[in-house]
Design an enzyme around this catalytic site. Structure first.
Site, mmCIF file in Angstrom:
data_model
loop_
_atom_site.group_PDB
_atom_site.id
_atom_site.type_symbol
_atom_site.label_atom_id
_atom_site.label_comp_id
_atom_site.label_asym_id
_atom_site.label_seq_id
_atom_site.Cartn_x
_atom_site.Cartn_y
_atom_site.Cartn_z
ATOM 1 C CD GLU A 249 -8.558 5.025 -0.757
ATOM 2 O OE1 GLU A 249 -8.168 4.479 0.309
ATOM 3 O OE2 GLU A 249 -9.138 4.414 -1.644
ATOM 4 C CB CYS A 283 -9.460 0.498 1.457
ATOM 5 S SG CYS A 283 -10.571 1.577 0.548
#
Length: 505
Positions: A249, A283
């Site tokens: 990720e 993010c």
């Protein structure tokens, strides 16, 4: 040797320190001192977790659900205690820390509740050629899952791997970021307090990059990593040495599309929150906005007006806190300077004082600028004028990252069409970041944003291996998988296939 000294030292001077300090980003005050765990200590933690994994898996879905509920309850009763620690070590406001913890608890509840339905044994159709067999599919735990967590959401993000891995029947060895080790240690201590029957099912190791590399090589069944793409490549290389599968990720450069018919005020409010909350250290935060010509001026006016009311700080009235990593302020400065040098202009903010970055809005920034191409990870937002939503989508999809994004439009059909065609793992319509709060939805990206999924049914399966089983129920007159089959059997089989499938074009 401190963490900073370790990083600044030359190759011939560098040595692994025995301890390192966790400090408050706003003041530099020491939160706690932690041991740097080396390869032997990391492997010992994995070995302890492997023993615990057998006991944890033997509890079955119901036994694990009961104990995960106890863990959930422990966290829920101590939200403020944990939020205070997150505030001190990460720097985000207490209220934002509470929101982060609440999301993690909700995901924990979903994973524990749905693990049996998603992963439990079930019969599947054996098909024509194996009609005399019964077929089953189940998902078995991997044993020990290694998790390397980030510092920007030190509870919510790693718990998306930890709790789903636990619900799937695995034990976990967790290496928190060196910037938030106190939070990671707190989560592991909470597990031991809430689930004393299997205390070693959650282990924590602390340290710098070398500790993370040791975890990659320690024989875990899978390694889940959250962080930057450059570090992710190093993690993958270390895991490749032992063929350890990985879940990546990585970063994002998420875009928002504001169409002709959008609610401009709502879009501006969402863009400011998506870009500035948590000091932009998100993010899945919004870093780029593409607004059509019809709404561009009104949107810019709305955004700049809202930004004027925001300021960073450590008091309760502050909109967000300091940059957790001191080095990240240099990235923000570089991106702003590059944007201005390339012809962009600063509509708001653009200043950095210590670790506090003013909310910054940049206009007319070329697509080739670092502020548009690279992840900034700070409270900045670029807004670009486009001809229409199709041009906006083309620009949004041109970036190498593909984590998340948002679309604002009053047309449900148009918004859903744009959302589906956006090159991202997740897209929200008329909101930002909402998908992360829905436990049933998978979370992850494409391209430079990584691969694999946490959350939802996909997140549960991510930490298992699929197991296929068949059992012959009765023999057939002709066994096709035997050297005793008649010579004509293959021709007969070909005729049957022609009758069943040959008519399709």
């Amino acid at each position: 040797m401190s963490l900073a000294e370790h990083r600044d030292a030359g190759p011939d001077q560098r040595r692994v320190p025995e301890t390192f300090e966790s400090t408050a980003p706003a003041t530099g005050a020491v939160v706690a001192v932690f041991q740097v765990h080396g390869p032997d200590e990391v492997r010992a933690a994995v070995d302890r977790a492997r023993v615990a994994a057998a006991s944890w898996a033997d509890l079955g879905f119901d036994g694990r659900r009961t104990r995960l509920a106890a863990y959930r309850g422990y966290l829920a009763r101590r939200v403020h205690e944990l939020a205070d620690l997150v505030h001190r070590e990460n720097g985000k406001p207490h209220a934002d820390a509470i929101l982060e913890i609440t999301l993690a608890v909700d995901h924990l509840a979903w994973a524990a509740t749905h693990a049996r339905t998603v992963l439990g044994p079930r019969r599947v159709s054996p098909g024509l050629l194996a009609a005399n067999h019964a077929a089953w599919l189940e998902y078995q735990p991997l044993g020990v899952v290694g998790v390397i967590g980030p510092w920007n959401y030190p509870v919510f993000t790693p718990m998306g791997s930890i709790t789903y891995a636990l619900a799937a029947g695995n034990a976990v060895v967790f290496k928190p970021s060196e910037h938030t080790p106190a939070v990671g240690t707190w989560l592991a201590d909470a597990w031991r307090a809430a689930v004393p029957e299997v205390p070693d099912a959650v282990q924590v190791v602390t340290g710098l990059g070398e500790t993370g590399a040791a975890l990659c090589r320690a024989g875990v069944g899978k390694l889940a990593f959250t962080g930057s793409a450059p570090t992710g490549r190093k993690v993958m290389a270390a895991c490749a040495e032992t063929l350890t599968p990985v879940l990546m990720e990585l970063g994002g450069k998420d875009a928002m599309i504001v169409d002709d018919d959008a609610d401009v005020a709502a879009a501006a409010d969402a863009a400011v929150w998506g870009a500035m909350s948590n000091a932009g250290q998100t993010c899945i935060g919004i870093e780029r906005v593409y607004a059509t010509e019809r709404v561009y001026d009104a949107f810019v006016a709305e955004v700049t007006e809202r930004v004027r009311g925001l300021r960073p700080g450590t008091d309760e009235a502050a909109a967000y806190g300091p940059m957790t990593m001191a080095a990240q302020t240099d990235v923000v400065r570089r991106h702003v300077d590059d944007a201005v040098a390339a012809g962009g202009r600063v509509a708001a903010g653009g200043t950095v004082e210590g670790r506090f970055v003013a909310p910054t809005v940049l206009l007319d920034v070329p697509e080739t600028s670092a502020a548009v191409r690279e992840e900034t990870f700070g409270p900045t937002l670029t807004i670009s004028r486009v001809r229409d939503a199709e041009e906006a989508l083309e620009r949004a999809n041109a970036n190498a990252h593909g984590l998340a994004g948002a679309v604002f439009s009053r047309s449900k059909a148009r918004a859903m069409d744009l959302a589906r065609r956006m090159r991202s793992g997740m897209t929200s319509v008329n909101s930002v970041l909402t998908f992360a709060s829905v436990p049933a939805l998978p979370f992850g990206g494409v391209g430079e944003s990584g691969f694999g999924r946490i959350h939802g049914a996909d997140g549960l399966r991510e930490f298992t291996r699929a197991k296929a089983i068949t059992r012959r129920r009765f023999p057939l007159p002709v066994d096709l998988m035997s050297f005793t089959r008649p010579a004509a059997a293959a021709d007969a089989l070909a005729r049957v296939m022609g009758l069943v499938h040959g008519r399709h074009r």
